[in-house]
Design an enzyme around this catalytic site. Sequence first.
Site, mmCIF file in Angstrom:
data_model
loop_
_atom_site.group_PDB
_atom_site.id
_atom_site.type_symbol
_atom_site.label_atom_id
_atom_site.label_comp_id
_atom_site.label_asym_id
_atom_site.label_seq_id
_atom_site.Cartn_x
_atom_site.Cartn_y
_atom_site.Cartn_z
ATOM 1 N NE ARG A 104 41.807 45.552 40.763
ATOM 2 C CZ ARG A 104 42.154 44.795 39.737
ATOM 3 N NH1 ARG A 104 41.873 44.993 38.577
ATOM 4 N NH2 ARG A 104 43.216 43.696 39.758
ATOM 5 C CB THR A 108 33.891 41.807 43.761
ATOM 6 O OG1 THR A 108 34.406 42.883 44.355
ATOM 7 C CG2 THR A 108 33.188 41.052 44.555
ATOM 8 C CG ASP A 200 49.523 45.667 43.732
ATOM 9 O OD1 ASP A 200 49.826 46.804 43.949
ATOM 10 O OD2 ASP A 200 48.583 45.143 44.090
ATOM 11 C CG ASP A 203 51.652 45.436 47.026
ATOM 12 O OD1 ASP A 203 51.319 46.433 47.691
ATOM 13 O OD2 ASP A 203 51.022 44.472 46.588
HETATM 14 C C1 PRP Z 1 45.071 49.480 41.565
HETATM 15 C C2 PRP Z 1 45.663 50.695 40.286
HETATM 16 C C3 PRP Z 1 44.440 51.262 40.016
HETATM 17 C C4 PRP Z 1 43.391 49.983 39.962
HETATM 18 C C5 PRP Z 1 43.067 49.603 38.520
HETATM 19 O O1 PRP Z 1 45.203 50.033 42.528
HETATM 20 O O2 PRP Z 1 46.391 51.578 41.092
HETATM 21 O O3 PRP Z 1 43.850 52.063 40.791
HETATM 22 O O4 PRP Z 1 43.953 49.025 40.831
HETATM 23 O O5 PRP Z 1 42.384 48.531 38.456
HETATM 24 P P1 PRP Z 1 40.927 48.591 37.941
HETATM 25 O O6 PRP Z 1 40.933 49.532 36.571
HETATM 26 O O7 PRP Z 1 40.364 47.149 37.596
HETATM 27 O O8 PRP Z 1 39.876 49.317 38.691
HETATM 28 P P2 PRP Z 1 44.587 49.047 43.692
HETATM 29 O O9 PRP Z 1 43.036 48.859 43.730
HETATM 30 O O10 PRP Z 1 45.210 47.833 43.728
HETATM 31 O O11 PRP Z 1 45.141 50.042 45.022
HETATM 32 P P3 PRP Z 1 46.489 50.511 45.473
HETATM 33 O O12 PRP Z 1 46.767 51.674 44.642
HETATM 34 O O13 PRP Z 1 46.120 51.089 46.875
HETATM 35 O O14 PRP Z 1 47.355 49.366 45.782
HETATM 36 N N1 URA Z 2 46.343 47.125 39.496
HETATM 37 C C1 URA Z 2 47.809 46.888 39.559
HETATM 38 O O1 URA Z 2 48.268 47.518 40.411
HETATM 39 N N2 URA Z 2 48.118 46.059 38.512
HETATM 40 C C2 URA Z 2 47.478 45.576 37.628
HETATM 41 O O2 URA Z 2 47.834 44.837 36.894
HETATM 42 C C3 URA Z 2 45.914 45.826 37.939
HETATM 43 C C4 URA Z 2 45.457 46.451 38.699
#
Ligand code: PRP
Ligand code: URA
Length: 209
Positions: A104, A108, A200, A203
């Site tokens: 994400r 944006t 997150d 993380d």
């Molecule tokens: C997080 C989570 C989802 C997404 C959700 O991933 O694991 O994939 O955000 O957000 P949304 O519903 O608004 O799209 P992130 O993009 O942070 O990537 P990561 O898992 O690599 O940390």
């Molecule tokens: N992705 C995450 O990991 N946590 C949130 O709360 C939203 C998006």
Amino acid sequence: MENVTIFDHPLIKHKISMLRDKNTGTMFFRILVEEISMLMGYEAMRDLPVETISVETPITEAEVPVIAGKKLAVVPILRAGLGMVNGILSLVPTAKIGHIGLYRDENTHEPHAYFAKLPDKIEDRLVIVPDPMLATGGSAIQAVDFLKSKGCKHIKFMCIIAAPEGLKALSEKHPDIEIYVGALDEKLNDNAYIVPGLGDAGDRIFGTK
Ligand code: PRP
Ligand code: URA
């Protein structure tokens, strides 16, 4: 939202509460994500079709049920969905695994694709898509769009925590998939993080920042 199941099991609730605690460290966080995924997966697979086969027990011949039909694929959304895979695999160890890489954009909040690899004959499989967080819904919608573009017809999306905004968006965009939610939270904040959420997920699973 007919296609949505929100879990109401004390074990799942308890474990999600531990996940939310900012003092829960990486090791325990990973264990909890796996346990919750196993419990959710057990319920999400309740409607798998069965067929009857004959076996010989030590006593007699018997007609017994076994899982029938479609083969399974588990396709996590990277990165955080990876943390849910082993919990689901503990129930269906022969499932094939695919990967969809999305991140994400911090500003944006739009998802960006960076990787995809799917098992063969994906169009014939029941596909389970785990991702712990359903926030705006953008990532889940894009992952399901992609799977449908590859011919997938039977998709189950599984998240540990959902925001109402993301759940509505996913359910409206893809009314033909089944959505399983561990806990439905209050809202998104200005950074599109789930409130109260757990922070997150990627993380916290991988110990990054
Ligand atoms: C997080 C989570 C989802 C997404 C959700 O991933 O694991 O994939 O955000 O957000 P949304 O519903 O608004 O799209 P992130 O993009 O942070 O990537 P990561 O898992 O690599 O940390
Ligand atoms: N992705 C995450 O990991 N946590 C949130 O709360 C939203 C998006």
